[in-house]
Design a protein around this motif. Structure first.
Motif: not given
Length: 119
Positions: A53-58, A60-69
């Motif tokens: 869900a968090k990856m999908k949200t990132i 969808s928002l067009g963020l050029n970033d990754v989840i650290e934790d």
């Protein structure tokens, strides 16, 4: 050569660690686990949905970033979910006793363990 069992054993040495696992976020399957107090198969499947869900949200928002934790704070526990950068689709899952763990040190140790993982 895979060192998943060594990684799980190392995670369980973190102060306050109760359980740990390496999880495939594509299937929700546990690749390696250890510890007690949590049904890791069930927890891994549920937390796979959190990571997805968090990856999908990132995305969808067009963020050029990754989840650290991802940190989930319960009344008595911390749950740390850390996607493994060099193995897309895998994440580390650690359950910590809130009264015994130092969250900053635990997050640092999980980062170190992630970097040492070889599959």
């Amino acid at each position: 050569m895979s060192n998943i069992n060594v990684i799980v054993d190392t995670l369980l040495k973190i102060d306050g660690a109760q359980a740990a696992a390496v999880v495939d976020s594509n299937s929700g399957m546990v690749l390696g686990s250890g510890g007690t107090g949590v049904d890791l198969e069930l927890a891994a499947a549920g937390n796979t949905e959190v990571v997805r869900a968090k990856m999908k949200t990132i995305k969808s928002l067009g963020l050029n970033d990754v989840i650290e934790d991802i940190l989930i704070t319960l009344g008595k526990q911390y749950h740390i979910l850390r996607p493994i950068e060099k193995y897309e689709g895998l994440f580390i899952y650690v359950v910590l006793d809130k009264n015994k763990a130092n969250l900053a040190l635990a997050r640092r140790k999980v980062l170190e363990v992630e970097q040492a993982l070889e599959i």
